[in-house]
Design a protein around this motif. Structure first.
Motif, PDB file in Angstrom:
ATOM      1  N   ASP A  90       0.811  -1.225   0.000  1.00 38.87           N
ATOM      2  CA  ASP A  90       0.000   0.000   0.000  1.00 38.87           C
ATOM      3  C   ASP A  90       0.838   1.266   0.000  1.00 38.87           C
ATOM      4  O   ASP A  90       0.310   2.364  -0.030  1.00 38.87           O
ATOM      5  N   ARG A  91       2.138   1.114   0.085  1.00 35.75           N
ATOM      6  CA  ARG A  91       3.070   2.247   0.144  1.00 35.75           C
ATOM      7  C   ARG A  91       2.709   3.208   1.279  1.00 35.75           C
ATOM      8  O   ARG A  91       2.375   4.379   1.056  1.00 35.75           O
ATOM      9  N   VAL A  92       2.769   2.660   2.474  1.00 36.53           N
ATOM     10  CA  VAL A  92       2.489   3.465   3.660  1.00 36.53           C
ATOM     11  C   VAL A  92       3.547   3.159   4.715  1.00 36.53           C
ATOM     12  O   VAL A  92       3.952   2.004   4.873  1.00 36.53           O
ATOM     13  N   VAL A  93       4.007   4.195   5.416  1.00 37.61           N
ATOM     14  CA  VAL A  93       4.870   4.003   6.585  1.00 37.61           C
ATOM     15  C   VAL A  93       4.025   4.316   7.809  1.00 37.61           C
ATOM     16  O   VAL A  93       3.331   5.339   7.845  1.00 37.61           O
ATOM     17  N   ARG A  94       4.071   3.412   8.804  1.00 39.12           N
ATOM     18  CA  ARG A  94       3.307   3.667  10.024  1.00 39.12           C
ATOM     19  C   ARG A  94       4.271   3.819  11.196  1.00 39.12           C
ATOM     20  O   ARG A  94       5.259   3.090  11.306  1.00 39.12           O
ATOM     21  N   GLY A  95       3.922   4.767  12.038  1.00 33.96           N
ATOM     22  CA  GLY A  95       4.706   4.972  13.252  1.00 33.96           C
ATOM     23  C   GLY A  95       3.768   5.481  14.320  1.00 33.96           C
ATOM     24  O   GLY A  95       3.245   6.586  14.191  1.00 33.96           O
TER      25      GLY A  95
END
Lengths: 822, 120
Positions: A90-95
């Motif tokens: 999904d081309r997402v970075v989660r933090g």
């Protein structure tokens, strides 16, 4: 164009530098940039941490970008938010609670300290024992310094670069510091065993106790650490332990995301992950051609390439690996290393110089006539020149010793780090080392930018080399190459040979024509006088002289003084005058209220304090030609008495000096030329320290020296040739002058020029005629000599009615100069 | 040929007091500058090669160098004494630290003369 979303994970030196480089290249037009940063700060210079620990730098001073830097540029920084995972599908970075979608992702996760497996490291609750630290972040620094206060003894595990820097830093906080090194010598990655042992001695003299070949097995103590136990069974009691055993790339995030990871995240020559074209890695977490780098210079090179690529400033930019250069930043120790530390190839040349009593050890490894490695311990004066040879793979001088000990009269070179901050580097403009360093730290990354901002090196220019070395040192070798340094003048983007070719091909005969054809009409004030000098040399009589391209001295043929009056120096050939001439000079001095009459160093008479408007009258009354004491040209030929009176005279130096001066008066050049002719080797006219000098020797012969100087630089000239007659002196002098006029950079004195070209090559070209140019050179200088006209004649017929007018009085514009009526 | 450039039109709110006619631009050799001794102050007027005109205070804030003797290129003058460079449009120093030059509006009158507006 809609902007792409660029997400950067990591706000350390690599991540922040990459963003900075992208911003500089106009990349904010293409990208919306978001950064995840684990530490709750802006970005800081990790390589200065040891300075913070030792107290020589304030923590605030090592911040590169504070938080508002990001805000001002419209960059979103999630400070204190580590990235938890990457969803590549999904081309997402989660933090934490933050979700950031990306089009392009840069991983700059850096590295973390390698913690050795030691018994007793942890307490019962799983935490480390109190008093155990790693040395990695700003927080580590303040915790270490805080804990050290009032304690007696610290141990550092790891005798590498960082361990030694930590040890030196600790020594400012407590009395006893031990370094525990598993290998048999310290800094074994960079130093051969001899250098390692010598460094160990130096450190021990400073009070750092080094234990080599010592493997730590356990930490002692209950809640707090109280000592270390070694493989041998021995024990060292201590109050605190700092672990500096190397680094491990932070790759978990990448590995979890399914990216190719070996020791680091595997990238290609554009820092792109090999298995995902939208993801890049940069810095200590990246593995490029099998190599993971833990030093700052490679990381900056990578950041630059990545920024070139992503900003599309140069989409084809490639990173091809770094040549490693290390300096130990420890107070009281000078150490620089680069490349290989040992050689096992019998073809290699190894150059060694060692002086154990001073702790000096220098070693060079030469492979295929290039520098393959160097160790400089105890004396790093040669480091900045060596690192350039190393970086660029430049062929080395035949005398290898010159690499370590430059020959000739050049004074010993001072290493920038040895200079105190308040030392005045530029003695013309009063610029200190500290000012230069601050300018670099504030973001000036080229020599010309530093010089322009601080004015260092813009006076006589003799400190320029030191300014360059300080700038290089302060920028940790990341100096941007000054493109303009290769240009003949800063405002026209061509080196001298290309510029000459363009001028000839396009038939550009005036300075304005050069700007019109080569810069799109953009006129640069700082380039005009240099272009005028070049055009005059190229075109001679065909040159279209535009007076506005001349410096004031050359517009009014006199030397401007601090009060905007001028000095007048009439030509006195060979320094030989007469009573009649002196009377005339005295009358002029009286008539024009000359405020000082001064004998110059070049044996002339200088009349100082003449108003611009009085110049034509003074010249007319003097009835002597211009002495050209104001311009970049042949100035004077100083002489001694010679054979007429002197009882030692071997050659007629006054007659020769007069002949030289009559022939070469007015010959313009890239810089001034001061000459001398002296009648015997006692050298009273100081011919060996002139741009060109002739010395009579027994047998009716003359030695001709070139490239001498005794001003801001002192250099003994090189012997070009020995000849039999005055005519030959004139011939070879003219030949060298023409060669210098054609080949030298603007404002390059002969002492630099001769050194740059080399006397051997000059002899081959000008004496042996190996390039078959002598006939042409002789003809060209002859034409220039014939074109001579005394510029003072302009006093009688000014080119413009206001040529010798500095201030137009209110009445001059006639009745029109009146307040405008409404 | 002399062109009247946009930045050199007469200021909209010109005041008659303090505006001076300095005569034709040809009094200043093209590409150079000359100093004018006006009531109360001296002003350097620059006649750039592109035809533009500029006017600033006459002496360099550094050590009093005569700016009208400087080399002019584009909209920059280089002080003849120590090489300080100034942007003629706003008087800003371009190298090192020096005070800003005072600048004055300058334009061509309908009769083709150089006009300068001093502060009153």
């Amino acid at each position: 164009m809609t902007k792409q979303r660029l997400v950067v994970v990591g706000n350390g030196m690599a991540g922040a530098r990459t963003v900075e480089e992208i911003v500089e290249r106009g990349g904010m037009e293409r990208y919306d940039v978001t950064i995840f940063g684990e530490e709750p700060y802006g970005n800081y210079n990790r390589i200065l941490l040891s300075e913070v620990l030792s107290g020589s730098h304030d923590p605030q001073a090592i911040f590169i970008n504070a938080l508002d830097w990001y805000a001002e540029r419209g960059i979103t920084l999630h400070a204190g938010v580590p990235a938890d995972n990457i969803d590549r599908a999904d081309r997402v970075v989660r933090g934490g609670l933050v979700h950031e979608p990306y089009d392009v992702l840069i991983l700059a996760t850096g590295s973390r300290p390698l913690v050795p497996r030691l018994d007793g490291l942890h307490r019962a609750d799983g935490k480390w024992k109190q008093g155990v630290f790693v040395f990695r972040s700003l927080d580590d620094c303040s915790r270490i310094a805080g804990y050290a206060k009032g304690r007696a003894r610290a141990a550092v595990i790891g005798g590498g670069l960082l361990g030694l820097e930590a040890a030196r830093g600790l020594l400012t906080h407590l009395p006893e510091v031990h370094v525990i090194q598993r290998e048999s010598t310290i800094m074994n990655l960079q130093l051969d065993s001899r250098a390692g042992r010598m460094l160990q001695t130096t450190l021990q003299d400073m009070g750092i106790q080094v234990h080599t070949g010592t493997a730590t097995t356990a930490m002692l103590g209950r809640e707090k650490v109280s000592g270390l136990q070694f493989e041998s069974g021995e024990i060292l009691d201590c109050d605190m332990v700092v672990m500096a055993c190397g680094i491990l790339p932070n790759v978990q995030l990448a590995r979890d995301a399914g990216l190719a990871v070996e020791r680091g995240i595997v990238v290609d020559d554009q820092m792109r992950c090999v298995d995902d074209p939208n993801v890049y890695a940069v810095g200590e977490c990246a593995q490029h051609r099998g190599q993971v780098y833990g030093l700052v210079a490679p990381l900056w090179e990578q950041a630059r390439v990545l920024a070139e690529h992503l900003s599309e400033a140069n989409p084809a930019a490639t990173y091809e690996g770094s040549r490693l250069y290390t300096r130990l930043k420890v107070m009281g120790v000078d150490l620089a290393t680069m490349g290989a530390k040992d050689s096992d190839d019998p073809e290699d040349e190894v150059i060694l110089y060692s002086e154990p009593s001073r702790g000096v050890y220098q070693k060079l490894i030469v492979r295929d006539n290039q520098l393959a490695g160097a160790i400089l311990l105890g004396d790093t004066a040669a480091a900045s020149s060596l690192v350039q040879l190393f970086d660029r793979g430049t062929p080395l001088p035949q005398r290898r010793a010159d690499l370590l000990f430059p020959s000739g009269a050049t004074p010993a070179v001072t290493a920038p780090e040895q200079l105190p901050d308040d030392v005045q580097v530029c003695n013309c403009n009063g610029v200190s080392k500290g000012t230069i360093v601050a300018s670099v730290k504030s973001g000036k990354r080229s020599l010309s930018a530093v010089c322009a901002a601080t004015r260092a090196g813009t006076g006589c220019g003799s400190c320029k080399d030191l300014v360059r070395r300080i700038t290089e040192w302060a920028s940790d070798g990341q100096l941007e190459e000054d493109v303009t340094a290769h240009y003949y003048v800063p405002g026209v983007p061509l080196a001298k040979p290309e510029l000459i070719a363009a001028i000839k091909e396009l038939g550009l005969r005036s300075v304005s024509a050069v700007f019109g054809a080569l810069t799109g009409g953009l006129e640069d004030a700082g380039s005009k006088t240099g272009l005028a000098s070049l055009l005059k040399t190229i075109w001679g009589a065909e040159y279209e002289d535009e007076r506005d391209a001349r410096f004031i001295n050359d517009r009014v043929h006199a030397n401007v003084q601090k009060d905007s009056t001028f000095s007048v120096v009439p030509r006195i050939y060979g320094g030989v005058t007469s009573s009649a001439q002196l009377r005339r000079i005295a009358d002029v001095a009286d008539k024009y209220n000359v405020r000082m009459v001064k004998i110059t160093g070049g044996q002339r008479i200088d009349l100082l304090g003449i108003a611009k408007e009085d110049l034509p009258g003074a010249w007319q009354d003097l009835d002597m030609p211009s002495g050209h004491a104001y311009t970049k040209a042949f100035r004077t030929c100083k002489t001694c008495v010679g054979t007429d009176f002197c009882r030692y005279g071997l050659g007629d130096s006054t007659a020769l000096g007069i002949a030289i001066e009559k022939r070469f008066q007015g010959i313009e050049a890239p810089h001034k030329m001061k000459l001398a002719a002296t009648g015997c080797p006692r050298n009273c006219a100081e011919a060996t320290t002139k741009d060109l000098g002739a010395i009579a020797i027994e047998g009716g012969r003359w030695e001709l020296y070139i490239g001498g100087a005794a001003g801001s630089t002192v250099r003994k000239g090189d012997l070009l040739c020995t000849v039999d007659s005055h005519d030959d002196v004139l011939r070879f002098m003219g030949r060298f002058m023409q060669y210098y006029r054609e080949q030298a950079k603007y404002l390059e004195r002969t002492y630099s020029f001769v050194e740059r070209i080399g006397i051997e090559r000059l002899r081959q070209a000008l004496v042996e005629d190996r390039e078959s140019i002598c006939q042409r050179l002789d003809a060209e200088i002859e034409a220039a000599v014939r074109a001579y006209e005394d510029p003072w004649r302009e006093g009688r017929a000014p080119l413009h009615r206001h040529q010798f007018v500095s201030t137009l009085p209110a009445g001059d514009a006639g009745e029109r100069l009146a307040a405008v009526s409404a | 040929m002399m062109r009247v450039l946009p930045n050199q039109r007469q200021p909209a709110a010109v005041r008659s007091e303090g505006a001076f006619n300095l005569g034709p631009p040809g009094q200043i050799p093209i590409g150079e500058a000359r100093e004018f001794d006006l009531p109360g102050q001296r002003v350097a007027v620059y006649h750039a090669r592109d035809g533009r005109l500029y006017a600033t205070q006459a002496s360099c804030p550094h050590l009093g160098g005569k700016l009208a003797d400087g080399v002019v290129g584009g909209a920059v003058v280089i002080c003849p004494l120590h090489g300080y460079r100034y942007d003629l449009r706003d008087g800003r120093v371009l190298n090192g630290a020096c005070d800003r030059l005072r600048t004055f509006p300058v334009w061509l009158s309908t009769g083709g003369d150089v006009m300068v507006q001093l502060e009153v």
